[in-house]
Scaffold this motif. Structure first.
Motif, PDB file in Angstrom:
ATOM      1  N   ASN A 286       0.835  -1.194   0.000  1.00  0.00           N
ATOM      2  CA  ASN A 286       0.000   0.000   0.000  1.00  0.00           C
ATOM      3  C   ASN A 286       0.872   1.246   0.000  1.00  0.00           C
TER       4      ASN A 286
ATOM      5  N   ILE B 284      -1.071   9.919   0.561  1.00  0.00           N
ATOM      6  CA  ILE B 284      -1.753   8.645   0.288  1.00  0.00           C
ATOM      7  C   ILE B 284      -2.829   8.803  -0.779  1.00  0.00           C
ATOM      8  N   SER B 285      -3.392  10.002  -0.893  1.00  0.00           N
ATOM      9  CA  SER B 285      -4.412  10.235  -1.917  1.00  0.00           C
ATOM     10  C   SER B 285      -3.862  10.057  -3.328  1.00  0.00           C
ATOM     11  N   GLY B 286      -2.544  10.141  -3.466  1.00  0.00           N
ATOM     12  CA  GLY B 286      -1.912  10.004  -4.765  1.00  0.00           C
ATOM     13  C   GLY B 286      -1.857  11.286  -5.571  1.00  0.00           C
ATOM     14  N   ARG B 287      -2.397  12.366  -5.041  1.00  0.00           N
ATOM     15  CA  ARG B 287      -2.453  13.623  -5.784  1.00  0.00           C
ATOM     16  C   ARG B 287      -1.240  14.524  -5.513  1.00  0.00           C
ATOM     17  N   TYR B 288      -0.488  14.230  -4.449  1.00  0.00           N
ATOM     18  CA  TYR B 288       0.622  15.100  -4.064  1.00  0.00           C
ATOM     19  C   TYR B 288       1.874  14.264  -3.818  1.00  0.00           C
TER      20      TYR B 288
ATOM     21  N   SER C 132       0.191  13.296   5.568  1.00  0.00           N
ATOM     22  CA  SER C 132       0.310  11.885   5.208  1.00  0.00           C
ATOM     23  C   SER C 132      -0.852  11.451   4.326  1.00  0.00           C
ATOM     24  N   ASN C 133      -2.053  11.884   4.674  1.00  0.00           N
ATOM     25  CA  ASN C 133      -3.222  11.503   3.884  1.00  0.00           C
ATOM     26  C   ASN C 133      -3.262  12.190   2.527  1.00  0.00           C
ATOM     27  N   PHE C 134      -2.726  13.396   2.436  1.00  0.00           N
ATOM     28  CA  PHE C 134      -2.607  14.037   1.120  1.00  0.00           C
ATOM     29  C   PHE C 134      -1.676  13.220   0.217  1.00  0.00           C
TER      30      PHE C 134
ATOM     31  N   LYS D 132       2.277   4.585   1.217  1.00  0.00           N
ATOM     32  CA  LYS D 132       2.446   5.249   2.502  1.00  0.00           C
ATOM     33  C   LYS D 132       3.179   6.566   2.292  1.00  0.00           C
TER      34      LYS D 132
ATOM     35  N   SER E 193      -2.492  14.992   8.459  1.00  0.00           N
ATOM     36  CA  SER E 193      -3.114  15.594   7.280  1.00  0.00           C
ATOM     37  C   SER E 193      -2.215  15.436   6.061  1.00  0.00           C
TER      38      SER E 193
END
Length: 253
Positions: A2, A129-133, A125-127, A4, A123
C-alpha cells in the motif's frame, strides 16, 4: 504494498537569544531549582523583537529543501501547525510560500496547540496517500513568548520559541508512517486557553488591560491528563499494529 507517506528530510530552528532560569528569577517569584525539579528545563530560546513565526518557519523550510536536495518549485503543499501565526491573515504558510518562492504550492495553517505538528503530519500523510501530491512540507512551530505573561509563573517558565519540520513523499515499500491514533477533548479547553483575540473576546483596550491575550493554564490538571493519555494511546497503537514494548528502540514523547 500500500502507498504510505515517508519522511525524507527533517529540520529544526530556534532563535539565537536564550533566556535562562536565572533570568526568570528576576521577573517572577521562582528559582532555577524550582523550575528544574518540576520541568527539567534549564533555558529556553526566545525571539528577538525583529523575529516572528514566519522568520523561523522560513529557516526550517529552506533547510528542508537543502537537505533533501530539491527546489521550492517541487513542493506541492505547505502545512504549518501553529497557534501563534504572524497574523490572522495571511497565513504563515502563505508567507513561507512567498519567502521560499514555492510557486506551485498551496497551503494553510492548522491550529491545534500542542497537537499541531501531529495533526499536520496526519493531514500531510493523507494528502500523500491520496496520490495527488508528491512532496508535502509540514512545519510545527510556536512563538509562545508572544502570548506569555511574565508575571504568571505557571506558564512563563515552561514555554519558549522554535519549531521543526519534515518533507513527506510517497513510498511503496513496507515502511513509512504506519499508523496514528489522534484525539481531541473540548472539555479540557477551560484548563488551557488564550481567552482574547478571537470573535468571543475581540481585542480592545479592556481585553489588553485584563490580560486576556495571554495563555492561561491549570498546570496540574493538564499534566495529569497528558501523562495518562500518552501512556494509554501508546499501548493502544502498539497492540493495534502487533508490536510489544520490546520491539521499540526509541520513544519520543
Amino acid at each position: 504494498m500500500n502507498l504510505k507517506a515517508i519522511i525524507t528530510a527533517t529540520a529544526h530552528s530556534v532563535p539565537d537569544k536564550i533566556m535562562t532560569n536565572f533570568d526568570l528569577e528576576k521577573l517572577v517569584d521562582t528559582s532555577d531549582e524550582w523550575i528544574k525539579s518540576r520541568t527539567g528545563i534549564k533555558k529556553r530560546h526566545i525571539v528577538s523583537p525583529s523575529e516572528a513565526n514566519s522568520n523561523i518557519s522560513t529557516k526550517i523550510a529552506r533547510t528542508l529543501l537543502k537537505k533533501r536536495g530539491i527546489s521550492a518549485d517541487e513542493i506541492d503543499l505547505i502545512i504549518i501547525g501553529t497557534i501563534t501565526p504572524d497574523h490572522f491573515t495571511p497565513s504563515t504558510a502563505a508567507l513561507v510560500q512567498k519567502n521560499i518562492k514555492a510557486s506551485n504550492a498551496w497551503g494553510y495553517d492548522l491550529s491545534a496547540a500542542c497537537s499541531g505538528f501531529l495533526f499536520a503530519l496526519e493531514s500531510g500523510s493523507n494528502f500523500i496517500i491520496s496520490g495527488r501530491y508528491n512532496k508535502v512540507m509540514i512545519i510545527g512551530i510556536d512563538i509562545m513568548t508572544s502570548v506569555l505573561d511574565y508575571n504568571d509563573r505557571d506558564t512563563c517558565v515552561i514555554f519558549g520559541d522554535g519549531g521543526g519540520g519534515v518533507i513527506l513523499e510517497p513510498c511503496y515499500e513496507n515502511y513509512g508512517i504506519i499508523d496514528s491514533i489522534l484525539h481531541m477533548d473540548g472539555n479540557g479547553g477551560e484548563y488551557l486557553n488564550i481567552p482574547g483575540g478571537g470573535s468571543r473576546i475581540p481585542a480592545t483596550k479592556y481585553s489588553v488591560k485584563n490580560k486576556e491575550h495571554y495563555v492561561k493554564q491549570d498546570g496540574k490538571t493538564v499534566y495529569k491528563y497528558a501523562v495518562k493519555g500518552m501512556a494509554e494511546v501508546s499501548k493502544r497503537i502498539l497492540t493495534k499494529n502487533g508490536f510489544t514494548g520490546n520491539d521499540i528502540k526509541l520513544f519520543i514523547p
